[in-house]
Scaffold this motif. Structure first.
Motif, short mmCIF file in Angstrom:
data_model
loop_
_atom_site.label_atom_id
_atom_site.label_comp_id
_atom_site.label_asym_id
_atom_site.label_seq_id
_atom_site.Cartn_x
_atom_site.Cartn_y
_atom_site.Cartn_z
N ARG A 242 106.01 44.18 92.43
CA ARG A 242 107.01 44.88 93.29
C ARG A 242 108.10 43.52 93.54
O ARG A 242 109.26 43.58 93.57
CB ARG A 242 106.85 45.56 94.31
CG ARG A 242 107.28 47.02 94.35
CD ARG A 242 106.84 47.77 95.47
NE ARG A 242 105.97 46.97 96.33
CZ ARG A 242 106.05 47.22 97.72
NH1 ARG A 242 106.49 48.29 98.46
NH2 ARG A 242 105.07 46.52 98.48
N LEU B 117 109.86 41.85 90.61
CA LEU B 117 110.98 42.30 90.42
C LEU B 117 112.14 42.09 91.32
O LEU B 117 113.27 41.88 91.06
CB LEU B 117 110.61 44.12 90.41
CG LEU B 117 112.10 44.76 90.27
CD1 LEU B 117 112.73 44.56 88.64
CD2 LEU B 117 111.65 46.26 90.50
N LEU B 118 111.77 42.17 92.61
CA LEU B 118 112.73 41.93 93.64
C LEU B 118 113.24 40.37 93.48
O LEU B 118 114.56 40.27 93.69
CB LEU B 118 111.96 41.91 95.23
CG LEU B 118 112.63 41.71 96.32
CD1 LEU B 118 112.03 42.22 97.57
CD2 LEU B 118 112.93 40.02 96.30
N ILE C 67 119.83 45.80 95.22
CA ILE C 67 118.34 45.61 95.05
C ILE C 67 117.61 46.95 95.94
O ILE C 67 116.79 47.57 95.61
CB ILE C 67 117.81 44.43 95.39
CG1 ILE C 67 118.15 43.47 94.41
CG2 ILE C 67 116.15 44.41 95.12
CD1 ILE C 67 117.99 42.04 94.72
N VAL D 135 118.05 50.29 94.15
CA VAL D 135 117.48 50.42 93.20
C VAL D 135 116.06 50.54 93.44
O VAL D 135 115.55 51.48 92.80
CB VAL D 135 117.62 48.99 92.21
CG1 VAL D 135 116.42 49.08 91.01
CG2 VAL D 135 118.91 48.80 91.59
N MET D 136 115.51 49.95 94.27
CA MET D 136 113.95 49.94 94.64
C MET D 136 113.74 50.96 95.73
O MET D 136 112.77 51.26 96.24
CB MET D 136 113.48 48.61 95.16
CG MET D 136 113.41 47.52 94.27
SD MET D 136 112.80 46.05 94.80
CE MET D 136 111.00 46.33 94.51
N GLN D 137 114.86 51.57 96.17
CA GLN D 137 114.57 52.82 97.00
C GLN D 137 113.92 52.40 98.45
O GLN D 137 112.86 52.96 98.79
CB GLN D 137 113.97 53.89 96.55
CG GLN D 137 114.85 54.52 95.33
CD GLN D 137 114.21 55.86 94.53
OE1 GLN D 137 113.05 56.14 94.95
NE2 GLN D 137 114.87 56.52 93.92
N LEU D 138 114.28 51.09 99.00
CA LEU D 138 113.90 50.71 100.22
C LEU D 138 114.98 50.36 101.07
O LEU D 138 116.12 50.18 100.81
CB LEU D 138 113.20 49.42 99.96
CG LEU D 138 111.91 49.48 99.01
CD1 LEU D 138 111.42 47.99 98.61
CD2 LEU D 138 110.70 50.19 99.64
N LEU E 197 113.23 45.31 102.76
CA LEU E 197 113.44 44.68 101.49
C LEU E 197 113.30 42.88 101.68
O LEU E 197 112.56 42.37 101.21
CB LEU E 197 114.80 44.95 100.73
CG LEU E 197 114.90 44.06 99.35
CD1 LEU E 197 114.06 44.85 98.61
CD2 LEU E 197 116.37 44.35 99.06
#
Length: 138
Positions: free
Chosen positions: A94, A97-98, A112, A115-118, A123
């Motif tokens: 993860r 990816l970030l 981001i 996309v990462m649903q955070l 994040l």
């Protein structure tokens, strides 16, 4: 390496892509010039061969410049490889990816987070964690 130094090092990735593109465009221009000059060598001699000698010297100089530009482009590619390897060494996928989305693709923190649903604040904490795990040059 400090957090800020790591950020600056990672930011070099996109700059490196732009620099390599510029260098390759310059190489293409050099090749075009060399082709034109090579063709002019086949033209009749002017003033006892002076034109041909001058053209040959210019052609040689262009070949040297192209070799220099190609070497610079290879260094840019090597830098990006080092950055990619450092990111791959981060254990959490993860976090990898970030880092890739932000430093390679240039995505904003907001994008981001979507996309990462955070949450964006979370994040940014993950980003700090990723930087802590990042080991440039290892």
């Amino acid at each position: 390496m400090t957090k800020q130094e790591k950020v600056e090092w990672l930011q070099r990735y996109r700059l490196s892509l732009m620099r390599e593109k510029q260098l390759l465009e310059e190489c293409a221009m050099m090749r075009s010039r060399m082709t034109a000059l090579s063709q002019s060598l086949g033209q009749p001699r002017v003033q006892g061969g002076k034109r041909e000698d001058r053209t040959a010297r210019v052609l040689e100089r262009l070949e040297q410049l192209e070799a220099k530009l190609t070497a610079e482009a290879e260094r840019e590619l090597e830098l990006r490889g080092q950055i990619e390897q450092a990111i791959a060494s981060v254990e959490d996928e993860r976090l990898q990816l970030l880092l890739r989305m932000h430093y390679f693709s240039g995505k904003s923190w907001d994008a981001i987070a979507d996309v990462m649903q955070l949450d964006e604040r979370w994040l940014r904490r993950l980003h700090t964690r990723a930087l802590e795990q990042l080991r440039p040059g290892s």
